[in-house]
Design a protein around this motif. Sequence first.
Motif, short mmCIF file in Angstrom:
data_model
loop_
_atom_site.label_atom_id
_atom_site.label_comp_id
_atom_site.label_asym_id
_atom_site.label_seq_id
_atom_site.Cartn_x
_atom_site.Cartn_y
_atom_site.Cartn_z
N MET A 101 13.04 5.92 -34.51
CA MET A 101 14.45 5.76 -34.92
C MET A 101 15.36 6.55 -34.00
N ILE A 102 14.96 7.79 -33.71
CA ILE A 102 15.81 8.69 -32.91
C ILE A 102 15.84 8.26 -31.44
N ARG A 103 14.67 8.04 -30.87
CA ARG A 103 14.60 7.75 -29.43
C ARG A 103 14.96 6.32 -29.11
N LEU A 153 16.91 13.92 -29.75
CA LEU A 153 18.22 13.55 -30.30
C LEU A 153 19.24 13.39 -29.19
N VAL A 154 19.22 14.31 -28.22
CA VAL A 154 20.16 14.22 -27.10
C VAL A 154 19.94 12.91 -26.34
N MET A 204 26.80 11.34 -29.74
CA MET A 204 26.46 12.76 -29.90
C MET A 204 27.72 13.59 -30.02
N ILE A 205 27.85 14.26 -31.17
CA ILE A 205 28.99 15.15 -31.39
C ILE A 205 28.46 16.57 -31.42
N ILE A 206 29.10 17.45 -30.64
CA ILE A 206 28.72 18.85 -30.65
C ILE A 206 29.66 19.61 -31.59
N THR A 224 19.95 14.64 -19.50
CA THR A 224 21.05 14.15 -18.67
C THR A 224 22.08 13.36 -19.49
N ARG A 225 21.69 12.93 -20.66
CA ARG A 225 22.61 12.20 -21.53
C ARG A 225 23.74 13.13 -22.02
#
Lengths: 218, 228
Positions: free
Chosen positions: A91-93, A132-133, A139-141, A165-166
């Motif tokens: 799901m994540i990747r 996750l990255v 992606m919210i930091i 790198t994402r």
Amino acid sequence: MSLSDRIKIAKRVAQELKEGEIVNLGVGIPTIIPDYLDDKKVYLQSENGLLGMGPTPSDDDIDMDLISASKKPVSMDKGASLFDSSDSFLMIRGGHIDTAVLGALQVDETGEVANWAVPGETILGVGGAMDLVAGARRMIIASMHLSKDGSPKIVKKLSFPSSGTRKADMIVTEHAVFQFLEGKMYLIETLSDVSIEALREMTDAEFHVLEKTKVETN
Amino acid sequence: MKKRLNPANALQFIKSGDTLLVGGFGLSGTPLTLIDELVKSDKENLTVISNNLGEEGKGLGKLLVAGKLKKAKGSYFTTNRDAVKAWSKGELEIELIPQGTLAEAIRCGGAGIGGFYTKTGAGTKLAEGKEEKVIDGESYIFEKAIKGDVAIIKALKADTLGNLIYDKTARNFNPVMATAAKVVIAEVDEVVEAGSFTPEEVVTPHLYVDYVVVNQYVKKGGRYIESI
């Protein structure tokens, strides 16, 4: 780091999440976001194998075989599902998580994130950070603007080891909201009475200010 | 009927120097009884592939303290300070891989796949020494499949055929590890008659499971505690 700053960041990130989204929350500030969603329903995915993670149970209902990725007891929402680690990371990747909200040690001005290791310290843990990255659709930091020693966390170039790198799509701190577009960082909103000049001083990275940027005024 | 073993007898399938796949996420879904037996045994120089090394003095943490481990491969060891200490003293080798890469590498090991390319970790320190490949304009790194000599896993219940069901998030790495070792030993709370689970309930079909051991822990207040 004050509780009110953490709550401010969590509330602002909560606004970004859309009704019905699949969201994975990292450790730290992201974990308090569910308290500020009001009536909005999002589905929380936990990488140890749960979709539909609910709030911390009462002491009587604690089951250490129903835990979050931080190994804290949780509950299950109606319609929850359980799966093994390989399905969870599929799901994540595989790009099936709408939004990951993660903490960061540093973010550079292109949105590259460092959130797993500190230089000079033993590097013995990565967990699901890099997955996750690499894999979440957005992606919210969510992070304090400065590190504990007062140095900028939002930097020109990472001095901490990169998580991949994402790039991040957005950063929310207690002072500001930045968005990344085509490798550039834009200030889209301030969240405190800090001036743009003062913000530049505490932000090592170069950012652009849009005309429509909402600046908080008291 | 799948061979039922008592915990001590299960150890005959494990040799010093073996690579063990050990299920669990922290202490949840960890075969605590089989680990206790390993601590008491004369096995040593073991390589453990597991997400963590338990906690200090608990689960796989016990095996570490007992000096049974040569190497640990997994994704997160910093929560067990004993692991950090052993590593800094040079007493324990550690190979760190992202959690999703760990799960997928074991899945490949069980599925007859030699390895795979993933974006996770590309361009980071963890990609050092790994082959990089650009696919459709994005960087990927090669990760080799993982297999074990023996998998020791934890399920909630087995039936007499060896079909397994799990308890909530205690499932974690257990089903995938059941596919990727030469010998698979499942520790369970209870063995029930075949047919007690509906076919839809079975998560690990019995063909993966070689032996079943009943654990010596009971669950109280949401945690497993030693029953004696």
